[in-house]
Enzyme design. Structure first.
Site, PDB file in Angstrom:
ATOM      1  N   ASP A   1       0.876  -1.161   0.000  1.00 32.05           N
ATOM      2  CA  ASP A   1       0.000   0.000   0.000  1.00 32.05           C
ATOM      3  C   ASP A   1       0.916   1.214   0.000  1.00 32.05           C
ATOM      4  O   ASP A   1       1.828   1.306   0.819  1.00 32.05           O
ATOM      5  CB  ASP A   1      -0.886  -0.027   1.259  1.00 32.05           C
ATOM      6  CG  ASP A   1      -1.940   1.074   1.223  1.00 32.05           C
ATOM      7  OD1 ASP A   1      -2.401   1.426   0.122  1.00 32.05           O
ATOM      8  OD2 ASP A   1      -2.292   1.579   2.301  1.00 32.05           O
TER       9      ASP A   1
ATOM     10  N   GLU B   1      -2.098  -1.348  -5.764  1.00 31.92           N
ATOM     11  CA  GLU B   1      -3.262  -0.725  -6.390  1.00 31.92           C
ATOM     12  C   GLU B   1      -2.840  -0.045  -7.688  1.00 31.92           C
ATOM     13  O   GLU B   1      -1.733   0.471  -7.803  1.00 31.92           O
ATOM     14  CB  GLU B   1      -3.872   0.307  -5.446  1.00 31.92           C
ATOM     15  CG  GLU B   1      -4.776  -0.312  -4.413  1.00 31.92           C
ATOM     16  CD  GLU B   1      -5.339   0.734  -3.471  1.00 31.92           C
ATOM     17  OE1 GLU B   1      -6.551   0.975  -3.508  1.00 31.92           O
ATOM     18  OE2 GLU B   1      -4.554   1.307  -2.713  1.00 31.92           O
TER      19      GLU B   1
ATOM     20  N   ASP C   1      -3.112   0.912   7.448  1.00 28.61           N
ATOM     21  CA  ASP C   1      -2.349   0.696   6.223  1.00 28.61           C
ATOM     22  C   ASP C   1      -1.898  -0.749   6.048  1.00 28.61           C
ATOM     23  O   ASP C   1      -1.901  -1.283   4.944  1.00 28.61           O
ATOM     24  CB  ASP C   1      -1.142   1.639   6.181  1.00 28.61           C
ATOM     25  CG  ASP C   1      -1.568   3.103   6.206  1.00 28.61           C
ATOM     26  OD1 ASP C   1      -2.603   3.416   5.588  1.00 28.61           O
ATOM     27  OD2 ASP C   1      -0.882   3.910   6.859  1.00 28.61           O
TER      28      ASP C   1
END
Ligand SMILES: [Zn+2]
Length: 377
Positions: free
Chosen positions: A183, A277, A359
């Site tokens: 992340d 992502e 996170d």
């Protein structure tokens, strides 16, 4: 697998070589601008631009007209025409903007020359470049493979560098049977599904503070010069400070690049699958509040490095949809707990009572979703 790899080295030209480098940059720029003007003219008149060959065929007569073009490396001039044709090709493919005239006031100046018949060669303490002969250089690592070209660059601080592009045979890295989710964050640069949080190294932020201080000093000196009616080009204190700022800036950039290189290589080396992502970096930069930090931590540079290294070393980079609710799901039981504003750094899952770091939980979800899409393909 053969890949193109760039090796950057600092070079230390002597006075004579500096003059010749400046001349070559000037000639490369002149030729680029000359044919850019012709190209635009042709387009205006006939609705069609020129080609690399039609420009290249005009080079001999151009050299007769402008004698001084003969003083410098002829391949550099040829490459400048190639560079113009390539930028037009990319422009027509909508990959970049139309080529613009190059200015001698651009703080970074460069030229590129191609390898033919041993005109570029690397020795222990010297590099051989066409017309320049042997230049002292800092060989920080070995260049493997076949040399394709060399780009000579002068930075705003007045330092010289050469970038050697080589075709290198790359061996795939060993398989590790491991996967990881990443992340990307603002406080921490990367948060990994194995619980690690990687800082955007402290040294950089210290340097950045110093850079800001020196930039303010530069602005003050500019103001003072203007108040006293002194031309900035003549203002010695201002010019001295300008070089200082440029030097610091280059240092910050290179520190950051080192950090991103090391991190991306480590991740690729120790994992077969890396999930992250698919960030809409352009969209994020439009959000002014986030923009500075995002630009600072260089997410896009990092993603690009992971992309090509995954390809080089036969590893897999999985990008999951940016709409996947990685921060809303409990990575332990899958309970969807709804949206969480950015201030919420920790939470407890009401279903399974697992305590989450926001996170790390997100990176675990990214990993799980990445592996799921991978097995679905
Ligand atoms: Zn749960």
């Amino acid at each position: 697998m053969p890949v193109h790899k760039a090796y950057k080295f600092r070079i230390y030209p002597n006075k004579e070589q500096e003059i010749l480098i400046a001349k070559t940059m000037g000639c490369a720029r002149f030729v680029f601008n000359h044919f850019l003007a012709k190209w635009r003219e042709a387009y205006k008149e006939k609705g069609k631009g020129l080609t690399y060959h039609s420009c290249s065929n005009q080079l001999p007569s151009l050299k007769r007209e402008y004698d001084w073009l003969k003083e410098v490396d002829s391949i550099a001039i040829q490459s400048s025409v190639r560079n113009l044709a390539d930028s037009f090709a990319r422009f027509f493919k909508k990959q970049n903007k139309a080529p613009q005239f190059k200015s001698k006031n651009n703080p970074v100046q460069s030229y590129t020359t191609k390898f033919t018949n041993g005109n570029i060669a690397l020795f222990d303490q010297h590099i051989k470049l066409p017309k320049l002969g042997l230049i002292k250089f800092a060989k920080s690592r070995e260049v493997g493979g076949r040399v394709l070209s060399a780009t000579v660059r002068r930075n705003p601080s007045g330092k010289y560098f050469v970038s050697i592009l080589a075709e290198v045979e790359i061996e795939p890295m060993e398989k590790t049977e491991k996967a990881i989710g990443i992340d990307l964050g603002i406080t921490d640069f990367a948060i990994l599904s194995d619980g690690r949080k990687l800082d955007n190294n402290k040294f950089t932020s210290k340097m950045e503070k110093k850079l800001k201080r020196e930039q303010r000093k530069l602005a003050r000196r500019a103001r003072r010069a203007i108040e006293n009616g002194v031309d900035l080009l003549e203002a010695k204190n201002y010019q001295k400070q300008k070089v200082k700022v440029a030097r610091l800036h280059e240092k910050v950039m290179s520190q950051r690049d080192d950090f991103l290189n090391k991190l991306s290589t480590d991740l690729i080396k120790s994992h077969d699958v890396i999930c992250m992502e698919d960030l809409n970096i352009k969209g994020m930069l439009r959000n002014k509040k986030l923009a500075k930090s995002i630009a600072d931590v260089s997410w896009s540079a990092f993603v690009a490095k992971l992309e090509y290294k995954a390809k080089w070393y036969h590893k897999t980079l999985v990008k999951i949809s940016r709409w996947y609710p990685s921060s809303q799901l409990c990575s332990n039981c899958g309970h969807r707990d709804g949206r969480k504003s950015l201030e919420i750094r920790e939470w407890k899952c009401p279903a399974c009572h697992e305590h989450h770091d926001r996170d790390i939980n997100a990176s675990k979800n990214i990993l799980a979703e990445g592996l799921r899409t991978l097995t679905c393909d």
